[in-house]
Enzyme design. Structure first.
Site: not given
Length: 490
Positions: A257, A200, A204-205, A222
């Site tokens: 991405c 994502g 949020i990572g 990722e």
């Protein structure tokens, strides 16, 4: 009565704890470590995709208006290939790797044993909701783990279908799907896992990584970033343009991405490049691309508004040289090319993740390397050139998760290459054996017999023992001979 049922249906911290406890019990019992169990689950996943391809395509159409070709090839077929590769190679992957030993432990032998980590959490993304959910799960199964998959709530049709299919086809005592949004994800992150993989965005990572740190849980992130494309002159421009279009608009309409985020080219070549884009885009999507069935829509109204904010900024809107049309009712934005967008604009400082493609111009192609390296490290960088020395400099100087020369995004399909980011674009990698390794612990094992027990390692310590131990640890035969003979280096 209805309210009691609703309360029971809520997935909270206690529910998450129960799920983890059930899976850990299965793991501790050795169920997932069994080689045949792993094969059975991978075969079940293959069967699941074979028997439900129409339903999967329909769910992806509901979530993203994804064309059938993109769903069938870029999600289903790629997953099948991952499954087949794991089934073919897993017997070799699980075998201990022989390791050399030194004089320091002679006589001995050693090996590296791959063992499963335990109970792992996979948090998936919405843009490729099938591929990015199940591809990591394949590696986790092959490595012998119990798994919770949390698909994205932004692609609800696919998430619901995944929950149903996984429950029907796979071993629910070891592999579970948890649907939901932020509360459910938060409840899961409160638990102790043996590894977490998140796909994502970086915001949020960071939340995932902070939650994992409380339990010292290792993570694979990722993430994304701004993936540039360098375009040199003296190339087959039509082929280059087509390959950029395939990687941009042919990959979920830019919502990927690894999708090209912006182009860097020389001032002298920019107009020719724009003309080529105009010609090929009209050839692929027609004069009115908003009506094309070969373009995915923007996933939801929030992302649609975000993209329009990038496009409609005062210093950007005047830079549109192709496209720019939008259809709010159907959440569609036409393929859009922008030329000479200011570096301080929003569109050049945020990941675009949509059908907008700015072109930045420079004096000479070599300047692009410093331009890319001045920002955060991208997930992927692409370059189109026939210049051998330029290719070598590109590989040497540009740091990114992956590089592709004379194409875009295709490295994703090569299982012999690790796929992952570096710096802000992520950490860790997967695909092929790299997926197996990501969800395995490499356990060091040294074997010795009772023979060859040398007294020099035991007290009383003497200068002679010290000299000999130093020589043994140094690995020098001459040094060992000198120590045994009582000679000093002098």
């Amino acid at each position: 009565m209805a309210s009691e049922v609703e309360k029971k249906a809520v997935f909270d911290i206690d529910s998450a704890k129960e799920v983890v406890q059930e899976l850990r019990a299965s793991f501790v019992a050795g169920k997932t470590k069994d080689y045949e169990w792993r094969r059975t689950q991978l075969k079940a996943m293959l069967k699941m995709m074979d028997e439900n391809e129409p339903q999967i395509v329909a769910a992806l159409r509901d979530d993203l208006s994804k064309p059938e070709l993109e769903s069938s090839i870029y999600e289903i077929a790629m997953l099948k290939n991952s499954c087949k590769l794991a089934l073919k190679k897993m017997k070799h992957w699980v075998m201990p790797e022989k390791a050399k030993t030194s004089l320091a432990t002679f006589p001995s032998s050693a090996e590296i044993v791959s063992e499963p980590l335990g109970v792992v959490l996979v948090i998936s993304a919405w843009n490729y909701p099938l591929l990015l959910s199940l591809d990591p799960v394949i590696g986790a199964i092959a490595a012998g783990n119990a798994i919770v998959l949390k698909p994205s709530e932004i692609s609800p049709a696919t998430a619901s279908l995944l929950a149903k299919l996984v429950a029907n086809y796979m071993d629910s005592s070891c592999i579970k799907v948890v649907e939901g949004a932020v509360p459910e994800t938060t409840a899961l992150l409160e638990q102790k896992w043996d590894k977490i993989m998140y796909t994502g965005n970086g915001r949020i990572g960071r939340i995932v990584m902070a939650a994992a740190a409380k339990h010292l849980t290792p993570v694979v992130l990722e993430l994304g970033g701004k993936c540039p494309v360098i375009v040199d002159s003296g190339i087959n421009l039509q082929v280059a343009t087509r390959r950029i279009i395939a990687g941009k608009w042919g990959c979920n309409n830019g919502q990927a991405c690894i999708s090209p985020d912006y182009i860097i080219t020389t001032k002298d070549y920019a107009v020719e490049l724009v003309d080529s884009f105009k010609c090929e885009l009209e050839r692929f999507y027609g004069k009115n691309p908003l009506e094309s069935k070969d373009l995915s829509r923007v996933v939801n109204s929030n992302h649609f508004a975000r993209l329009l904010k990038l496009l409609d900024e005062d210093k950007v809107s005047s830079k549109i040289v192709y496209g720019g049309e939008r259809d709010k009712s159907n959440l569609k934005i036409a393929p859009t090319i922008l030329l000479d967008v200011p570096q301080d604009s929003l569109i050049m400082n945020e990941e675009i993740f949509g059908p907008l493609l700015p072109i930045i111009t420079i004096d000479k192609v070599e300047d692009s390397f410093d331009l890319i390296n001045s920002g955060t490290k991208p997930l992927a960088v692409y370059m189109f050139t026939n210049n051998k020395k330029l290719k070598e400099k590109f590989v040497e100087k540009v740091s990114a998760g992956g590089l592709v020369i004379n194409d875009t995004t295709v490295h994703l399909a090569e299982p012999t290459l690790p796929f992952g980011g570096v710096g802000d674009s992520g950490m860790g990698a997967y695909h092929g054996k790299f997926s197996f390794d990501t969800f395995s612990h490499k356990k060091a094992v040294l074997y010795r017999s009772f023979a060859g027990d040398a007294p020099l390692r035991y007290p009383p310590y003497t200068n002679g023992k010290l000299r000999l131990l130093k020589a043994l640890l140094g690995g020098s035969i001459l040094g060992i001979i000198r120590a045994l003979m009582g000679w000093s280096k002098a």
